[in-house]
Design a protein around this motif. Structure first.
Motif, mmCIF file in Angstrom:
data_model
loop_
_atom_site.group_PDB
_atom_site.id
_atom_site.type_symbol
_atom_site.label_atom_id
_atom_site.label_comp_id
_atom_site.label_asym_id
_atom_site.label_seq_id
_atom_site.Cartn_x
_atom_site.Cartn_y
_atom_site.Cartn_z
ATOM 1 N N LEU A 34 -30.816 34.775 -11.054
ATOM 2 C CA LEU A 34 -29.880 33.693 -11.050
ATOM 3 C C LEU A 34 -28.965 33.675 -9.776
ATOM 4 O O LEU A 34 -28.868 32.457 -9.292
ATOM 5 C CB LEU A 34 -29.082 33.594 -12.636
ATOM 6 C CG LEU A 34 -28.220 32.561 -12.814
ATOM 7 C CD1 LEU A 34 -28.850 31.014 -12.625
ATOM 8 C CD2 LEU A 34 -27.410 32.802 -14.095
ATOM 9 N N ALA A 35 -28.351 34.684 -9.490
ATOM 10 C CA ALA A 35 -27.414 34.878 -8.329
ATOM 11 C C ALA A 35 -28.179 34.329 -7.265
ATOM 12 O O ALA A 35 -27.747 33.624 -6.197
ATOM 13 C CB ALA A 35 -27.061 36.121 -8.183
ATOM 14 N N ARG A 60 -28.997 30.616 -7.522
ATOM 15 C CA ARG A 60 -27.846 29.776 -6.853
ATOM 16 C C ARG A 60 -27.885 29.839 -5.516
ATOM 17 O O ARG A 60 -27.509 28.663 -4.935
ATOM 18 C CB ARG A 60 -26.605 30.324 -7.527
ATOM 19 C CG ARG A 60 -26.680 30.238 -8.901
ATOM 20 C CD ARG A 60 -25.259 30.665 -9.526
ATOM 21 N NE ARG A 60 -25.335 30.525 -11.039
ATOM 22 C CZ ARG A 60 -24.799 31.346 -11.930
ATOM 23 N NH1 ARG A 60 -24.510 32.577 -11.592
ATOM 24 N NH2 ARG A 60 -24.628 30.964 -13.104
ATOM 25 N N GLU A 61 -28.276 30.765 -4.719
ATOM 26 C CA GLU A 61 -27.999 30.730 -3.167
ATOM 27 C C GLU A 61 -28.944 29.815 -2.557
ATOM 28 O O GLU A 61 -28.933 29.075 -1.661
ATOM 29 C CB GLU A 61 -28.346 32.135 -2.637
ATOM 30 C CG GLU A 61 -27.288 33.243 -2.887
ATOM 31 C CD GLU A 61 -27.738 34.693 -2.326
ATOM 32 O OE1 GLU A 61 -28.556 34.602 -1.669
ATOM 33 O OE2 GLU A 61 -27.215 35.690 -2.915
ATOM 34 N N ALA A 92 -28.404 26.371 -3.108
ATOM 35 C CA ALA A 92 -27.169 25.651 -2.230
ATOM 36 C C ALA A 92 -27.766 25.681 -1.142
ATOM 37 O O ALA A 92 -27.286 24.685 -0.074
ATOM 38 C CB ALA A 92 -26.032 26.913 -2.323
ATOM 39 N N TYR A 119 -34.673 27.702 -9.639
ATOM 40 C CA TYR A 119 -33.182 27.617 -10.267
ATOM 41 C C TYR A 119 -33.206 27.268 -11.666
ATOM 42 O O TYR A 119 -32.548 27.857 -12.321
ATOM 43 C CB TYR A 119 -32.376 26.812 -9.317
ATOM 44 C CG TYR A 119 -31.086 26.664 -9.651
ATOM 45 C CD1 TYR A 119 -30.206 27.493 -9.972
ATOM 46 C CD2 TYR A 119 -30.533 25.171 -10.020
ATOM 47 C CE1 TYR A 119 -28.587 27.523 -10.541
ATOM 48 C CE2 TYR A 119 -29.296 25.150 -10.423
ATOM 49 C CZ TYR A 119 -28.408 26.083 -10.546
ATOM 50 O OH TYR A 119 -27.030 25.842 -11.023
ATOM 51 N N ILE A 124 -31.982 29.692 -14.807
ATOM 52 C CA ILE A 124 -31.019 29.462 -15.701
ATOM 53 C C ILE A 124 -31.427 29.472 -17.233
ATOM 54 O O ILE A 124 -31.035 30.059 -18.129
ATOM 55 C CB ILE A 124 -30.530 27.885 -15.371
ATOM 56 C CG1 ILE A 124 -29.803 27.878 -14.174
ATOM 57 C CG2 ILE A 124 -29.650 27.553 -16.559
ATOM 58 C CD1 ILE A 124 -29.428 26.417 -13.876
ATOM 59 N N GLU A 155 -24.518 24.503 -16.987
ATOM 60 C CA GLU A 155 -25.217 24.416 -15.719
ATOM 61 C C GLU A 155 -26.543 23.819 -15.569
ATOM 62 O O GLU A 155 -26.865 23.254 -14.748
ATOM 63 C CB GLU A 155 -25.112 25.879 -15.194
ATOM 64 C CG GLU A 155 -25.673 26.036 -13.872
ATOM 65 C CD GLU A 155 -25.371 27.633 -13.295
ATOM 66 O OE1 GLU A 155 -25.895 27.686 -12.112
ATOM 67 O OE2 GLU A 155 -24.891 28.391 -13.905
ATOM 68 N N LEU A 213 -28.361 20.403 -13.854
ATOM 69 C CA LEU A 213 -29.456 20.332 -12.891
ATOM 70 C C LEU A 213 -30.291 19.078 -12.886
ATOM 71 O O LEU A 213 -30.705 18.718 -13.831
ATOM 72 C CB LEU A 213 -30.444 21.658 -13.294
ATOM 73 C CG LEU A 213 -31.604 21.859 -12.469
ATOM 74 C CD1 LEU A 213 -31.384 22.023 -10.979
ATOM 75 C CD2 LEU A 213 -32.415 22.914 -12.906
#
Length: 84
Positions: free
Chosen positions: A20-21, A24-25, A28, A40, A44, A65, A69
Motif C-alpha cells: 500500500l505504501a 501510494r508512491e 502519486a 493502487y 487498498i 481512500e 479512487l
C-alpha cells in the motif's frame, strides 16, 4: 524502484502495508497510468479486507481512500469491489 508490478508482487506475498505504501508512491508519480491505478486499487482493497478483521479505525480510513479512487468504468471487478 516503485512500480505497479512490484506493488502487485508485494500484495500477493501478503506484504500489505509495504504494498500500500508503494502503491501510494506510484499513484502519486503517475495517477493516470491504468496499471498504477489498478495496483493502487487492489492494494487498498486487500489492506481494507485485512483491516476489517483487526483494526476498524484503519478500515474506515482505507474505505474512504478506496471510495475516493477514480476508477475507469471498464474496470468492472475493481469497481464492483469498491461499490460493495
Amino acid at each position: 524502484m516503485a512500480d505497479s508490478q512490484t506493488v502487485n508482487a508485494l500484495r500477493k506475498e501478503g506484504n500489505l502495508d509495504e504494498a500500500l505504501a508503494m502503491a501510494r508512491e506510484v499513484i502519486a508519480a503517475d495517477g493516470n497510468d491504468i496499471w498504477n491505478i489498478r495496483a493502487y486499487g487492489w492494494a487498498i482493497h486487500d489492506s481494507l479486507k485485512d483491516a476489517l478483521e483487526h483494526d476498524k479505525d484503519k478500515a474506515r480510513e482505507l474505505l474512504a481512500e478506496f471510495k475516493n479512487l477514480d476508477l475507469p468504468e471498464d474496470e468492472d471487478l475493481l469497481v464492483k469491489r469498491r461499490d460493495y
